[in-house]
Every structure is written in structure tokens, then in C-alpha cells.
Design an enzyme around this catalytic site. Structure first.
Site, PDB file in Angstrom:
ATOM      1  N   TYR A 188     -77.731  82.954 -25.615  1.00 25.05           N
ATOM      2  CA  TYR A 188     -78.763  81.979 -25.223  1.00 25.05           C
ATOM      3  C   TYR A 188     -79.396  81.324 -26.471  1.00 25.05           C
ATOM      4  O   TYR A 188     -79.657  80.126 -26.474  1.00 25.05           O
ATOM      5  CB  TYR A 188     -79.832  82.645 -24.361  1.00 25.05           C
TER       6      TYR A 188
ATOM      7  N   GLU B 113     -84.248  85.559 -17.229  1.00 23.22           N
ATOM      8  CA  GLU B 113     -84.753  86.831 -17.743  1.00 23.22           C
ATOM      9  C   GLU B 113     -83.566  87.603 -18.327  1.00 23.22           C
ATOM     10  O   GLU B 113     -82.471  87.542 -17.780  1.00 23.22           O
ATOM     11  CB  GLU B 113     -85.362  87.709 -16.636  1.00 23.22           C
TER      12      GLU B 113
ATOM     13  N   ALA C 101     -71.588  86.467 -16.242  1.00 25.71           N
ATOM     14  CA  ALA C 101     -70.852  87.705 -16.529  1.00 25.71           C
ATOM     15  C   ALA C 101     -69.374  87.392 -16.721  1.00 25.71           C
ATOM     16  O   ALA C 101     -68.803  86.545 -16.033  1.00 25.71           O
ATOM     17  CB  ALA C 101     -71.036  88.704 -15.385  1.00 25.71           C
TER      18      ALA C 101
ATOM     19  N   ASN D 156     -80.497  93.704 -24.363  1.00 30.47           N
ATOM     20  CA  ASN D 156     -79.231  92.963 -24.229  1.00 30.47           C
ATOM     21  C   ASN D 156     -79.112  91.894 -25.327  1.00 30.47           C
ATOM     22  O   ASN D 156     -79.247  90.694 -25.096  1.00 30.47           O
ATOM     23  CB  ASN D 156     -79.130  92.335 -22.831  1.00 30.47           C
TER      24      ASN D 156
HETATM   25  C1  LIG Z   1     -73.122  88.040 -22.141  1.00 28.37           C
HETATM   26  C2  LIG Z   1     -71.646  87.742 -21.836  1.00 28.37           C
HETATM   27  C3  LIG Z   1     -71.566  86.885 -20.558  1.00 28.37           C
HETATM   28  C4  LIG Z   1     -71.034  86.977 -23.030  1.00 28.37           C
HETATM   29  O1  LIG Z   1     -69.719  86.597 -22.670  1.00 28.37           O
HETATM   30  P1  LIG Z   1     -68.542  86.412 -23.744  1.00 28.37           P
HETATM   31  O2  LIG Z   1     -67.446  85.678 -23.076  1.00 28.37           O
HETATM   32  O3  LIG Z   1     -68.196  87.705 -24.372  1.00 28.37           O
HETATM   33  O4  LIG Z   1     -69.273  85.517 -24.849  1.00 28.37           O
HETATM   34  P2  LIG Z   1     -68.611  84.442 -25.818  1.00 28.37           P
HETATM   35  O5  LIG Z   1     -67.319  84.944 -26.357  1.00 28.37           O
HETATM   36  O6  LIG Z   1     -68.617  83.105 -25.152  1.00 28.37           O
HETATM   37  O7  LIG Z   1     -69.668  84.450 -27.033  1.00 28.37           O
HETATM   38  C5  LIG Z   1     -70.680  83.475 -27.098  1.00 28.37           C
HETATM   39  C6  LIG Z   1     -71.797  83.948 -28.016  1.00 28.37           C
HETATM   40  O8  LIG Z   1     -72.437  85.105 -27.442  1.00 28.37           O
HETATM   41  C7  LIG Z   1     -72.836  85.995 -28.500  1.00 28.37           C
HETATM   42  N1  LIG Z   1     -72.044  87.225 -28.424  1.00 28.37           N
HETATM   43  C8  LIG Z   1     -71.006  87.476 -27.591  1.00 28.37           C
HETATM   44  N2  LIG Z   1     -70.555  88.733 -27.775  1.00 28.37           N
HETATM   45  C9  LIG Z   1     -71.314  89.282 -28.751  1.00 28.37           C
HETATM   46  C10 LIG Z   1     -71.335  90.563 -29.380  1.00 28.37           C
HETATM   47  N3  LIG Z   1     -70.464  91.524 -29.032  1.00 28.37           N
HETATM   48  N4  LIG Z   1     -72.259  90.797 -30.332  1.00 28.37           N
HETATM   49  C11 LIG Z   1     -73.141  89.842 -30.696  1.00 28.37           C
HETATM   50  N5  LIG Z   1     -73.178  88.588 -30.141  1.00 28.37           N
HETATM   51  C12 LIG Z   1     -72.272  88.327 -29.179  1.00 28.37           C
HETATM   52  C13 LIG Z   1     -72.544  85.266 -29.804  1.00 28.37           C
HETATM   53  O9  LIG Z   1     -73.670  84.456 -30.110  1.00 28.37           O
HETATM   54  C14 LIG Z   1     -71.361  84.387 -29.394  1.00 28.37           C
HETATM   55  O10 LIG Z   1     -71.204  83.272 -30.220  1.00 28.37           O
HETATM   56  P3  LIG Z   1     -70.250  83.391 -31.530  1.00 28.37           P
HETATM   57  O11 LIG Z   1     -68.854  83.598 -30.979  1.00 28.37           O
HETATM   58  O12 LIG Z   1     -70.416  82.063 -32.211  1.00 28.37           O
HETATM   59  O13 LIG Z   1     -70.732  84.578 -32.324  1.00 28.37           O
HETATM   60  C15 LIG Z   1     -70.828  89.059 -21.652  1.00 28.37           C
HETATM   61  O14 LIG Z   1     -71.045  89.890 -22.768  1.00 28.37           O
HETATM   62  C16 LIG Z   1     -71.156  89.824 -20.380  1.00 28.37           C
HETATM   63  O15 LIG Z   1     -70.583  89.585 -19.317  1.00 28.37           O
HETATM   64  N6  LIG Z   1     -72.073  90.817 -20.491  1.00 28.37           N
HETATM   65  C17 LIG Z   1     -72.466  91.635 -19.345  1.00 28.37           C
HETATM   66  C18 LIG Z   1     -73.311  90.861 -18.367  1.00 28.37           C
HETATM   67  C19 LIG Z   1     -74.594  90.363 -19.004  1.00 28.37           C
HETATM   68  O16 LIG Z   1     -75.261  91.075 -19.758  1.00 28.37           O
HETATM   69  N7  LIG Z   1     -74.976  89.116 -18.663  1.00 28.37           N
HETATM   70  C20 LIG Z   1     -76.192  88.509 -19.137  1.00 28.37           C
HETATM   71  C21 LIG Z   1     -77.294  88.843 -18.192  1.00 28.37           C
HETATM   72  S1  LIG Z   1     -78.833  88.111 -18.721  1.00 28.37           S
END
Ligand SMILES: CC(C)(COP(=O)(O)OP(=O)(O)OC[C@H]1O[C@@H](n2cnc3c(N)ncnc32)[C@H](O)[C@@H]1OP(=O)(O)O)[C@@H](O)C(=O)NCCC(=O)NCCS
Length: 213
Positions: free
Chosen positions: A152, A140, A107, A145
Site C-alpha cells: 500500500y 484496514e 490476496a 502485516n
Molecule cells: C499482500 C499480498 C496480496 C501481496 O501480494 P504479492 O503478489 O506477493 O505482491 P507483489 O509481488 O505484487 O509485491 C508488491 C509489493 O508488495 C510488497 N511486498 C510483497 N511481498 C513482500 C515481502 N515478502 N516482504 C516485503 N514486502 C513485500 C513490496 O512493496 C512489493 O513491491 P516490490 O516488488 O517493488 O518490493 C500477499 O502477500 C498476500 O496475499 N498476503 C496474504 C493476504 C493479505 O495479507 N492481504 C492483505 C490484507 S490487508
């Protein structure tokens, strides 16, 4: 700013609770970070803003009224200060069981998303899994999401199955996603490639480049 990924410490818990509330608002029961720190299977990594951790002054606004308001708020509301100058930006966690690393959480604070921090946390969890000689990483994720699924998929996870009504809040299904063969001899260099392409994309600072190494 300089960032660092390191294992969780007691002092991170209040901010981790904030991040969890923001990232998983319907999750119940909430993560018991204290108990997780005592769980020998669990490995929690936090991404921190090193400048704030070292006590560098927070950004000072040129606007006198904003400065005054910040002062009042800082004195009267410690939680507000935390949110305004976060030290912990995100975290990830794996459980290592019988050679399998289960990614239990990743997260990033809302305000810091889409800046590559989620990727850095995933890379560092994968490195941790390799350190503990795991052969796979599995997790999971909610079927809805898509953001997390994209993250992933980018790192080679494949959908292996579905857990029906896995989530207690809305009975949503979970996809099971797995990255196999992380113990293969070529995986560490593949991970280095991911890290190098991340460094090129985000033009990371020297401090940030130390991450996940
Ligand atoms: C999932 C999460 C950890 C991603 O963190 P983040 O720092 O925003 O992600 P990053 O900037 O490192 O992005 C990495 C990749 O994730 C995907 N991604 C991130 N944000 C995205 C968005 N808004 N839409 C689509 N893909 C997205 C893309 O594949 C991206 O790669 P790219 O930059 O080459 O397109 C964040 O959105 C989060 O904290 N979400 C809430 C908690 C959660 O759902 N955790 C997962 C539980 S299984």
C-alpha cells in the site's frame, strides 16, 4: 502463461475459498462470496490463469511415476486437482460507499506471491474505484502485516489512524491506510505510470499487459 483480471463468477467460489483459507487462516466468519456477489456495493475482481481457463492441458511431468500418481489423484480427489492446477491465482475486492472505496480484501495464492500479482490486483481495484467516481481508497491492515503495508505504501497510501483491537481472532490493532484524491485529474496518468513500470519490471506477456486496462 496468460493471465486475465475479470469480475468474479460463481464458478470461482471453490478456489476463492481455498485462497481465503490460505491467506486469512484465522479469519472468522469466512468471506461469503455468494452473498458478496449479490451485494451492490461490492466489486470483486479475480486474477485467473487464462490457459487453464481455456482448458489447455496441465503441465505433464516427464517422470512416468509422477504422471501415474497425478492420474490417480485427479480421479480420486477433485480438490487436489484444483490446488495443483489453480485457475484463480488471487482476488481483490472493494466496497463502494458514499464515494469512498473500501479495499476489503486482496490476496494471492502463496505459491504465486512476489511475482507482481498483488500489485496488478491493487491497480485493477483502483481503476474500478475511479470508474465509480470515488475520491479515496481506504483500508484496514494488521499492524503486523508489513508485507501488505509495503504494497500500500508503494502506491501512495498513508497511515491515517489506528483501530484498537480491531481483529477478533487475536485482538490485534489495525492501521487505517488511505489513498486520497484518486478523483484528481492527474491520478489516472499516475496509475498508468505504475502499470507501465510494473510491465517493465515483470516483462508481462501480451495477455498480461491487457490486465487492469
Ligand atoms: C499482500 C499480498 C496480496 C501481496 O501480494 P504479492 O503478489 O506477493 O505482491 P507483489 O509481488 O505484487 O509485491 C508488491 C509489493 O508488495 C510488497 N511486498 C510483497 N511481498 C513482500 C515481502 N515478502 N516482504 C516485503 N514486502 C513485500 C513490496 O512493496 C512489493 O513491491 P516490490 O516488488 O517493488 O518490493 C500477499 O502477500 C498476500 O496475499 N498476503 C496474504 C493476504 C493479505 O495479507 N492481504 C492483505 C490484507 S490487508
Amino acid at each position: 502463461m496468460t493471465y486475465l483480471i475479470r469480475p468474479i463468477k460463481d464458478q470461482d467460489i471453490p478456489e476463492l475459498n481455498q485462497i481465503d483459507k490460505e491467506a486469512f487462516p484465522t479469519m472468522w466468519p469466512a468471506t461469503n462470496f455468494k452473498r458478496e456477489m449479490e451485494n451492490i456495493m461490492a466489486h470483486y475482481m479475480v486474477l485467473v490463469d487464462e490457459d487453464i481457463s481455456r482448458g489447455a492441458s496441465p503441465k505433464i511431468s516427464p517422470n512416468i511415476w509422477k504422471r501415474l500418481w497425478d492420474c490417480i489423484r485427479r480421479d480420486s480427489n477433485a480438490a487436489g486437482t484444483l490446488a495443483d492446477n489453480p485457475k484463480v491465482i488471487g482476488y481483490s475486492a472493494i466496497w463502494v460507499m458514499a464515494g469512498s472505496a473500501h479495499l476489503v480484501s486482496v490476496a494471492v495464492r502463496d505459491a504465486f506471491r512476489r511475482k507482481g500479482f498483488g500489485e496488478l490486483l491493487l491497480i485493477s481495484s483502483l481503476k474500478e474505484a475511479i470508474k465509480y467516481k470515488c475520491f479515496e481508497m481506504t483500508l484496514e491492515v494488521r499492524v503486523s502485516n508489513i508485507v501488505a503495508q509495503n504494497l500500500y505504501l508503494k502506491y501512495g497510501f498513508a497511515i491515517k489512524g489506528i483501530r484498537k483491537k480491531y481483529y477478533l481472532d487475536n485482538h490485534e490493532d489495525a492501521l487505517i491506510m488511505t489513498l486520497d484524491s484518486i478523483d484528481s485529474p492527474d491520478f489516472p496518468s499516475k496509475l498508468d505510470e505504475y502499470k507501465n513500470s510494473h510491465t517493465r519490471k515483470w516483462k508481462t506477456t501480451p495477455g498480461m499487459a491487457e490486465l487492469a486496462s
